[in-house]
Design a protein around this motif. Structure first.
Motif, PDB file in Angstrom:
ATOM      1  N   ASN A  63       0.834  -1.200   0.000  1.00 37.54           N
ATOM      2  CA  ASN A  63       0.000   0.000   0.000  1.00 37.54           C
ATOM      3  C   ASN A  63       0.871   1.253   0.000  1.00 37.54           C
ATOM      4  O   ASN A  63       0.568   2.230  -0.691  1.00 37.54           O
ATOM      5  N   SER A  64       1.957   1.222   0.749  1.00 33.09           N
ATOM      6  CA  SER A  64       2.884   2.357   0.776  1.00 33.09           C
ATOM      7  C   SER A  64       3.498   2.581  -0.604  1.00 33.09           C
ATOM      8  O   SER A  64       3.625   3.724  -1.068  1.00 33.09           O
ATOM      9  N   GLU A  65       3.867   1.502  -1.262  1.00 31.89           N
ATOM     10  CA  GLU A  65       4.446   1.615  -2.601  1.00 31.89           C
ATOM     11  C   GLU A  65       3.431   2.207  -3.578  1.00 31.89           C
ATOM     12  O   GLU A  65       3.786   3.037  -4.429  1.00 31.89           O
ATOM     13  N   ALA A  66       2.169   1.810  -3.465  1.00 35.27           N
ATOM     14  CA  ALA A  66       1.128   2.352  -4.338  1.00 35.27           C
ATOM     15  C   ALA A  66       0.956   3.853  -4.096  1.00 35.27           C
ATOM     16  O   ALA A  66       0.840   4.632  -5.056  1.00 35.27           O
ATOM     17  N   VAL A  67       0.954   4.270  -2.844  1.00 33.05           N
ATOM     18  CA  VAL A  67       0.861   5.698  -2.508  1.00 33.05           C
ATOM     19  C   VAL A  67       2.068   6.438  -3.079  1.00 33.05           C
ATOM     20  O   VAL A  67       1.935   7.507  -3.683  1.00 33.05           O
ATOM     21  N   ALA A  68       3.258   5.865  -2.921  1.00 31.57           N
ATOM     22  CA  ALA A  68       4.476   6.489  -3.442  1.00 31.57           C
ATOM     23  C   ALA A  68       4.415   6.635  -4.953  1.00 31.57           C
ATOM     24  O   ALA A  68       4.804   7.680  -5.499  1.00 31.57           O
ATOM     25  N   ARG A  69       3.929   5.601  -5.651  1.00 29.57           N
ATOM     26  CA  ARG A  69       3.866   5.677  -7.112  1.00 29.57           C
ATOM     27  C   ARG A  69       2.939   6.812  -7.553  1.00 29.57           C
ATOM     28  O   ARG A  69       3.237   7.551  -8.486  1.00 29.57           O
ATOM     29  N   LEU A  70       1.802   6.932  -6.872  1.00 28.49           N
ATOM     30  CA  LEU A  70       0.867   7.999  -7.237  1.00 28.49           C
ATOM     31  C   LEU A  70       1.470   9.373  -6.957  1.00 28.49           C
ATOM     32  O   LEU A  70       1.337  10.286  -7.788  1.00 28.49           O
ATOM     33  N   LEU A  71       2.129   9.523  -5.826  1.00 30.38           N
ATOM     34  CA  LEU A  71       2.703  10.829  -5.488  1.00 30.38           C
ATOM     35  C   LEU A  71       3.947  11.142  -6.318  1.00 30.38           C
ATOM     36  O   LEU A  71       4.119  12.268  -6.783  1.00 30.38           O
ATOM     37  N   ALA A  72       4.805  10.179  -6.504  1.00 34.08           N
ATOM     38  CA  ALA A  72       6.059  10.429  -7.208  1.00 34.08           C
ATOM     39  C   ALA A  72       5.870  10.490  -8.725  1.00 34.08           C
ATOM     40  O   ALA A  72       6.459  11.339  -9.386  1.00 34.08           O
ATOM     41  N   ASP A  73       5.034   9.618  -9.266  1.00 29.60           N
ATOM     42  CA  ASP A  73       4.907   9.501 -10.718  1.00 29.60           C
ATOM     43  C   ASP A  73       3.653  10.162 -11.299  1.00 29.60           C
ATOM     44  O   ASP A  73       3.581  10.363 -12.508  1.00 29.60           O
TER      45      ASP A  73
END
Length: 140
Positions: A63-73
């Protein structure tokens, strides 16, 4: 009167624990599989609602990785996040919780930079909270 208030508060706290949903092995498997489809804030919110009781360990890292992908990419999706947060305030707590030390330092740096330099004018408070969460995570 203080004793009655204390008893009522204790009862409410105990009731909340009793109502907490248990993450069954079937739930955990479904939550783990769902992580791969978290490509929008709406999907993240639906996942939080459906599988929030399983948000631990490897599932939480996904879930953290999914949040990071949305924020970063997909930083341009932050207005959508803001709109969803206005309707479902618990989503903000969830998103900020998932900006954590399990994320790659480069992603945290990118999130901080975007929150600082590419924030829509109306979202300064949310961007500040995102930036603070990324800074905290980077130092842990």
């Amino acid at each position: 009167m203080k004793k009655i208030t204390l008893l009522v508060l204790c009862g409410l706290l105990t009731a909340n624990v009793a109502w907490a949903k248990t993450c069954t092995p079937t739930d955990a498997e479904a939550a783990d599989m769902a992580v791969d489809s978290l490509s929008s804030w709406s999907a993240v919110n639906q996942n939080r609602i459906k599988f929030g009781h399983c948000d631990d360990g490897d599932i939480a890292e996904g879930n953290s990785e999914a949040v990071a992908r949305l924020l970063a990419d997909h930083w341009d999706s932050v207005p959508e996040l803001s709109t969803l947060i206005s309707k479902t305030p618990a989503l903000k707590t969830y998103v900020l919780k998932h900006i954590d030390s399990t994320l790659d330092t480069k992603d945290l740096d990118k999130i901080q930079a975007q929150a600082t330099h590419s924030c829509p004018a109306k979202l300064k408070v949310l961007c500040g909270e995102i930036k603070d969460a990324a800074e905290t995570a980077a130092t842990e």
